[in-house]
Design an enzyme around this catalytic site. Structure first.
Site, mmCIF file in Angstrom:
data_model
loop_
_atom_site.group_PDB
_atom_site.id
_atom_site.type_symbol
_atom_site.label_atom_id
_atom_site.label_comp_id
_atom_site.label_asym_id
_atom_site.label_seq_id
_atom_site.Cartn_x
_atom_site.Cartn_y
_atom_site.Cartn_z
ATOM 1 N N SER A 158 33.086 0.387 -15.780
ATOM 2 C CA SER A 158 34.340 0.858 -15.207
ATOM 3 C C SER A 158 35.446 0.954 -16.252
ATOM 4 O O SER A 158 36.439 1.642 -16.033
ATOM 5 C CB SER A 158 34.769 -0.048 -14.053
ATOM 6 O OG SER A 158 34.820 -1.388 -14.482
ATOM 7 N N ASP A 409 43.627 -6.967 -9.980
ATOM 8 C CA ASP A 409 42.823 -6.352 -11.025
ATOM 9 C C ASP A 409 43.503 -6.606 -12.362
ATOM 10 O O ASP A 409 44.537 -6.017 -12.663
ATOM 11 C CB ASP A 409 42.684 -4.851 -10.761
ATOM 12 C CG ASP A 409 41.833 -4.140 -11.820
ATOM 13 O OD1 ASP A 409 41.473 -4.787 -12.826
ATOM 14 O OD2 ASP A 409 41.545 -2.944 -11.637
ATOM 15 N N HIS A 412 41.011 -3.544 -15.551
ATOM 16 C CA HIS A 412 41.264 -2.120 -15.830
ATOM 17 C C HIS A 412 42.736 -1.943 -16.150
ATOM 18 O O HIS A 412 43.546 -2.819 -15.873
ATOM 19 C CB HIS A 412 40.868 -1.287 -14.611
ATOM 20 C CG HIS A 412 39.481 -1.591 -14.161
ATOM 21 N ND1 HIS A 412 39.209 -2.353 -13.049
ATOM 22 C CD2 HIS A 412 38.303 -1.288 -14.714
ATOM 23 C CE1 HIS A 412 37.906 -2.493 -12.932
ATOM 24 N NE2 HIS A 412 37.324 -1.865 -13.931
#
Ligand SMILES: *[C@@H]1O[C@H](CO)[C@@H](O)[C@H](O)[C@H]1NC(C)=O
Ligand SMILES: *[C@@H]1O[C@H](CO)[C@@H](O)[C@H](O)[C@H]1NC(C)=O
Ligand SMILES: *[C@@H]1O[C@H](CO)[C@@H](O)[C@H](O)[C@H]1NC(C)=O
Ligand SMILES: *[C@@H]1O[C@H](CO)[C@@H](O)[C@H](O)[C@H]1NC(C)=O
Ligand SMILES: *[C@@H]1O[C@H](CO)[C@@H](O)[C@H](O)[C@H]1NC(C)=O
Length: 435
Positions: A158, A409, A412
């Site tokens: 990712s 998160d 990312h």
């Protein structure tokens, strides 16, 4: 040391003063946690609540690309001698406001502005490589010219997707694009391709978190184990390999988490597998090397190609539980010396350099003309705890107050955000002459 939550507010954007520096988990523990073992819920809420000078708040409205000032043309052909891997983030208001992520169809959980992240200071930084080397701002025209007529494929996890989406946004803000295909399930962003017809360029993303063929968890989250075939390219990109001219490979996180590894039909070992299965432990380093090796070999050919191996981009949970609303709420990059890369980050980075070197050595003398390069983002990414979506992976997360538990998160990057710099460096790599 206060750990009370302060909602992110552009008018409450404190700059840490030297008198009251942000507090950290001790360096080794902190870095260790950053590098993958984020599930260790130790050191709960050791967080910073710095006091100090206020920084003026900037309008959260995007200002679109400003190519005139930071023009790539001032450095014809890039700088051959530059090493972009060391450096520091310097304050540069509005530098990273390049595109509107909603318009380039990024994963919603990375579209921080749309999701209501109110502090926008993370868009005000530019990477200054060490030694005074210039790193020009991203220039979409220069990128598309450098890969004219080519198929650029991002293959990996990712973080590779994060970079691929950044590239599509950076290019799409300046040139017309066309979506060629995407996952049937519109919520997924695992397999897609965009075309930039003016230059005959296509950009694809292939979700292969181990690079090589994997079954189990990476295909179906309800499955517990990953079964990974180190000798076989991943399904999607493996089938398309002959069409790929520039491949950017990025994986590490899933290897840290572990899998059962195969060569052919034979299990050759495992990492983090249940003890009762009694497999030989192979760690994460060796499988990572093998995965990159298999990919580079598949992409070696007698026609000119470029394979770029991206290094590890660490997370910033810094020991806090990932379901804490304050897991990553830092609003500024780390300063030089504030945080050191720990050995896992360095090891994962070194593996990439070693494999690139080994690939060059293998192809020397053979007929292959595949060029292998390293995109070293570890340090610059490690310095950006402020660039993650944090709780703004959902729209208006505090619409109903501040919940006690909310997933953050801290891995990312927001788009736009620090990951755009990965593509600035990629552009310089692609502009460099073949060795
Ligand atoms: C981004 O684009 C979307 C869709 O076109 C629009 O609704 C939104 O207002 C834009 N955001 C900014 C910050 O310009
Ligand atoms: C571009 O950026 C520079 C430096 O921040 C600024 O001086 C200039 O006014 C900007 N131009 C536009 C058109 O926004
Ligand atoms: C660039 O710097 C990194 C970190 O200091 C080093 O590991 C790497 O070998 C350098 N790359 C080149 C091509 O010299
Ligand atoms: C898999 O087996 C083949 C044949 O024995 C061997 O050449 C190769 O090195 C093995 N690969 C790995 C990743 O162990
Ligand atoms: C586990 O593997 C070892 C080494 O191959 C073997 O000696 C041992 O008997 C195995 N244990 C079980 C429970 O299968």
């Amino acid at each position: 040391m206060g750990a009370s939550y302060q909602p992110l507010d552009p008018h409450n954007h404190h700059k840490p003063s030297s008198k009251n520096p942000p507090c950290f988990v001790s360096k080794p523990v902190c870095a260790l946690l950053a590098c993958g073992f984020v599930s260790l819920a130790l050191l709960h809420l050791l967080c910073c609540s710095p006091a100090g000078a206020q920084r003026p708040a900037f309008s959260p409205l995007l200002q679109y690309i400003n190519n005139t000032y930071y023009s790539v043309s001032s450095v014809p052909g890039g700088d051959e001698g530059c090493n972009y891997s060391e450096g520091r983030w310097v304050w540069s208001p509005g530098y990273a406001r390049r595109y509107n992520a909603t318009e380039c169809n990024v994963k919603e959980s990375h579209d921080c502005l749309r999701n209501g992240r109110p502090d926008t200071g993370y868009l005000d930084w530019r990477w200054q490589p060490a030694g005074g080397c210039p790193l020009p701002a991203f220039d979409a025209g220069a990128f598309l010219s450098a890969v004219r007529g080519k198929h650029v494929a991002f293959i990996g996890d990712s973080m590779a997707r994060n970079q691929a989406q950044s590239l599509v946004c950076l290019l799409g803000a300046a040139f017309p694009s066309r979506l060629v295909y995407r996952d049937a399930d519109q919520r997924k962003h695992n397999f897609w391709r965009y075309a930039f017809p003016a230059h005959g360029v296509t950009v694809s993303f292939y979700w292969n978190p181990f690079i090589v063929k994997a079954m189990g968890k990476s295909e179906d989250e309800s499955v517990r184990e990953n079964h990974v075939h180190l000798d076989t390219p991943g399904d999607g990109w493996g089938a398309d390999a002959d069409t790929i001219d520039v491949a950017v490979l990025g994986a590490s996180h899933w290897l840290l988490n572990g899998a059962i590894y195969y060569n052919g039909s034979e299990v050759i070992g495992a990492h983090n597998a249940p003890a009762e299965l009694n497999y030989t432990g192979v760690g994460y380093a060796w499988p990572l090397k093998m995965a990159y090796r298999t990919a580079v070999e598949r992409l070696s050919s007698s026609r000119p190609r470029t394979v770029v191996l991206a290094t590890f981009s660490p997370a910033h949970f810094e020991g806090r539980p990932s379901d804490s609303p304050t897991a990553c709420t830092k609003m500024e990059p780390y300063e030089e010396g504030e945080k050191e890369l720990d050995w896992i980050c360095r090891e994962l980075r070194d593996i990439v350099y070693d494999e690139a070197e080994a690939a060059r050595a293998r192809s020397a003398g053979g007929g292959a003309t595949t060029r292998v390069e390293v995109l070293d983002v570890t340090k610059l990414a490690a310095m950006r705890p402020d660039g993650h979506p944090s709780v703004y992976m959902h729209r208006d997360p505090f619409a109903h107050g501040v919940p006690e538990r909310m997933y953050s998160d801290c891995l990312h990057f927001c788009l736009p955000g620090p990951v755009d710099t990965f593509n600035e460096i990629l552009l310089q790599i692609l502009r460099r002459k073949r060795r």
